[in-house]
Design an enzyme around this catalytic site. Structure first.
Site, short mmCIF file in Angstrom:
data_model
loop_
_atom_site.label_atom_id
_atom_site.label_comp_id
_atom_site.label_asym_id
_atom_site.label_seq_id
_atom_site.Cartn_x
_atom_site.Cartn_y
_atom_site.Cartn_z
N HIS A 62 49.87 -17.45 -26.82
CA HIS A 62 49.06 -16.39 -27.42
C HIS A 62 48.24 -17.02 -28.53
O HIS A 62 48.76 -17.42 -29.56
CB HIS A 62 49.97 -15.29 -27.96
CG HIS A 62 49.24 -14.07 -28.41
ND1 HIS A 62 49.90 -12.89 -28.65
CD2 HIS A 62 47.93 -13.83 -28.67
CE1 HIS A 62 49.02 -11.97 -29.03
NE2 HIS A 62 47.81 -12.54 -29.07
N LEU A 123 39.52 -12.81 -30.56
CA LEU A 123 39.80 -12.67 -29.13
C LEU A 123 41.23 -13.11 -28.89
O LEU A 123 41.61 -14.24 -29.21
CB LEU A 123 38.84 -13.54 -28.31
CG LEU A 123 39.06 -13.58 -26.80
CD1 LEU A 123 38.81 -12.20 -26.18
CD2 LEU A 123 38.17 -14.62 -26.15
N HIS A 124 42.03 -12.21 -28.33
CA HIS A 124 43.38 -12.57 -27.91
C HIS A 124 43.26 -13.35 -26.61
O HIS A 124 42.70 -12.85 -25.63
CB HIS A 124 44.23 -11.31 -27.67
CG HIS A 124 44.54 -10.56 -28.92
ND1 HIS A 124 45.67 -10.80 -29.67
CD2 HIS A 124 43.86 -9.57 -29.54
CE1 HIS A 124 45.67 -9.99 -30.71
NE2 HIS A 124 44.58 -9.24 -30.66
N VAL A 125 43.73 -14.58 -26.61
CA VAL A 125 43.71 -15.45 -25.44
C VAL A 125 45.17 -15.64 -25.05
O VAL A 125 45.94 -16.26 -25.79
CB VAL A 125 43.04 -16.80 -25.76
CG1 VAL A 125 43.08 -17.73 -24.57
CG2 VAL A 125 41.61 -16.58 -26.26
#
Length: 176
Positions: A62, A123-125
């Site tokens: 995450h 941005l959640h990657v």
């Protein structure tokens, strides 16, 4: 009591109010590329963006990917910001490539205020699976209907956000 539990479940651990002021002097994420770099586990960086591991990961991997320019949230973006989001998506895929994450196990998107814990565009990657089924609920993918790209949701997948902005609309919790 219920509201407090709901807020913690959806938004996460309450943060000190100075984390949420939304300006570069008080923004905790701005510290990732300036004053507090050692507080972040940086995994990727260039002149415009920086990526670091989430301190409360919801998924196997995450990462938070942020621009080095302070932008409060996805709600502040417009059509002129589409190329920035495309670049963020490209970087996110590049990071997930380093983890050998199959395309089917990738998720990238933004929480929409007031359902975010830090007022700096991030941005959640994520490389799935989620650590717990409960975490999955924090990142719902809600398909649009009619002329909408996205249904009612506090999370917008990166592709949805790009398509919404391309149409000249804003990304909101409501269908857009």
């Amino acid at each position: 009591m219920f509201q407090k539990l709901f807020h913690m479940w959806i938004v996460g651990k309450p943060q000190p109010s100075h984390y949420q002021l939304g300006n570069s002097q008080s923004c905790i994420f701005c510290g990732a590329y300036s004053t507090n770099r050692s507080d972040f586990d940086i995994v990727w960086e260039d002149e415009e963006f920086i990526a670091f591991r989430d301190i409360r990961p919801s998924a196997k991997h995450h990462i938070q990917l942020i621009p080095k320019t302070h932008i409060e949230s996805i709600r502040k973006l417009s059509q002129k910001d589409v190329n920035m989001l495309r670049r963020m998506e490209e970087i996110g895929h590049s990071i997930l490539d380093t983890f050998n994450t199959p395309v089917s196990k990738r998720k990238m998107g933004f929480h929409i205020p007031p359902f975010n814990s830090v007022l700096h565009l991030h941005l959640h990657v994520q490389s799935l699976p989620y650590i717990s089924p409960i975490y999955r609920l924090k990142y719902p993918f809600v398909r649009g209907f009619g002329g909408y790209e996205k249904g009612f949701s506090w999370f917008a997948e990166i592709g949805q956000a790009i398509r919404i902005l391309e149409k000249g609309h804003r990304v909101t919790v409501a269908p857009c």
